[in-house]
Scaffold this active site. Structure first.
Site, short mmCIF file in Angstrom:
data_model
loop_
_atom_site.label_atom_id
_atom_site.label_comp_id
_atom_site.label_asym_id
_atom_site.label_seq_id
_atom_site.Cartn_x
_atom_site.Cartn_y
_atom_site.Cartn_z
N ASP A 284 68.19 0.77 24.04
CA ASP A 284 69.49 -0.05 25.40
C ASP A 284 70.26 0.91 25.80
O ASP A 284 71.28 1.18 24.97
CB ASP A 284 70.11 -1.33 24.25
CG ASP A 284 70.21 -1.98 25.24
OD1 ASP A 284 69.61 -3.62 25.67
OD2 ASP A 284 70.96 -2.32 26.45
N ILE A 285 71.14 0.95 26.54
CA ILE A 285 71.51 1.21 28.03
C ILE A 285 73.09 1.02 27.49
O ILE A 285 74.15 1.60 27.27
CB ILE A 285 71.52 1.26 29.34
CG1 ILE A 285 72.04 2.45 30.00
CG2 ILE A 285 71.70 -0.17 29.66
CD1 ILE A 285 71.70 2.30 31.80
N ASN B 81 66.11 -13.19 24.24
CA ASN B 81 66.43 -14.40 24.71
C ASN B 81 65.42 -14.66 25.96
O ASN B 81 64.68 -13.84 26.84
CB ASN B 81 68.14 -13.84 25.49
CG ASN B 81 69.26 -13.49 24.63
OD1 ASN B 81 68.75 -14.19 23.56
ND2 ASN B 81 69.50 -12.03 25.13
N GLY C 292 70.80 -16.69 27.94
CA GLY C 292 71.66 -15.43 28.62
C GLY C 292 70.61 -14.22 29.02
O GLY C 292 71.28 -13.42 28.83
N HIS D 16 61.73 -9.00 26.21
CA HIS D 16 61.40 -7.68 25.32
C HIS D 16 62.82 -8.44 24.13
O HIS D 16 63.29 -9.38 23.65
CB HIS D 16 62.71 -7.19 26.30
CG HIS D 16 64.03 -7.77 27.27
ND1 HIS D 16 63.72 -8.30 28.36
CD2 HIS D 16 65.21 -8.22 26.40
CE1 HIS D 16 65.01 -8.97 28.16
NE2 HIS D 16 66.04 -8.85 27.14
N LEU D 17 62.32 -7.99 23.01
CA LEU D 17 62.86 -8.17 21.83
C LEU D 17 63.56 -6.78 21.82
O LEU D 17 63.70 -6.05 21.72
CB LEU D 17 61.84 -7.94 20.38
CG LEU D 17 61.82 -8.56 19.38
CD1 LEU D 17 62.02 -10.08 19.84
CD2 LEU D 17 61.00 -7.99 18.10
#
Ligand code: 5GP
Length: 127
Positions: free
Chosen positions: A39-40, A97, A103, A110-111
């Site tokens: 994740d970024i 999500n 949110g 995606h997980l």
């Protein structure tokens, strides 16, 4: 903007662009059906996203429409990446999500895999 309900798939979403190689990512694993990358904006020492290569808006879309091979390939990669990142001994959290209340921001299923520290409560208390 948050993802609402089940909108049509937007092929310009950021994860579709990552899958096409238009935007770089730090890869954590890949198989025929799924891609894993860091994740970024990590929320834990380890924060990896696993996405199907197919065009699915959300977990609702993926679970209803994906083939058994896609679903199996996706979950195999989730387990393999968590293992390869060394998270099995200490544990990790999987989170997805779906829609506004959760949110969801990116309209490609995606997980999240979180790990590398104690992760606290599963969800925040109601205000
Ligand atoms: P969501 O809120 O939709 O469940 O999570 C979307 C996640 O995607 C967020 O954790 C956010 O940091 C991550 N993200 C958004 N854009 C990018 C990007 O361009 N690259 C990477 N690696 N992660 C991204």
């Amino acid at each position: 903007m948050l993802v609402t309900g089940l909108p049509p798939y937007d092929p310009q979403n950021i994860f579709a662009r990552i899958l096409r190689g238009e935007i770089p990512c730090k890869r954590a694993g890949e198989n025929d059906h799924a891609l894993a990358f860091h994740d970024i904006n990590p929320q834990a020492p380890v924060h990896v996203l696993v996405i199907p290569k197919g065009a699915y808006v959300s977990s609702a879309d993926f679970t209803a429409q994906a083939s058994e091979a896609e679903i199996a390939g996706f979950w195999r990669l989730v387990g393999l990446v968590a293992k390869e990142l060394g998270l099995e001994a200490s544990g990790y959290r999987l989170l997805s999500n779906m829609g506004v209340d959760a949110g969801q921001e990116v309209p490609h299923f995606h997980l999240h895999i979180f790990g590398g520290r104690g992760l606290g409560r599963m969800v925040s208390r109601a205000p």
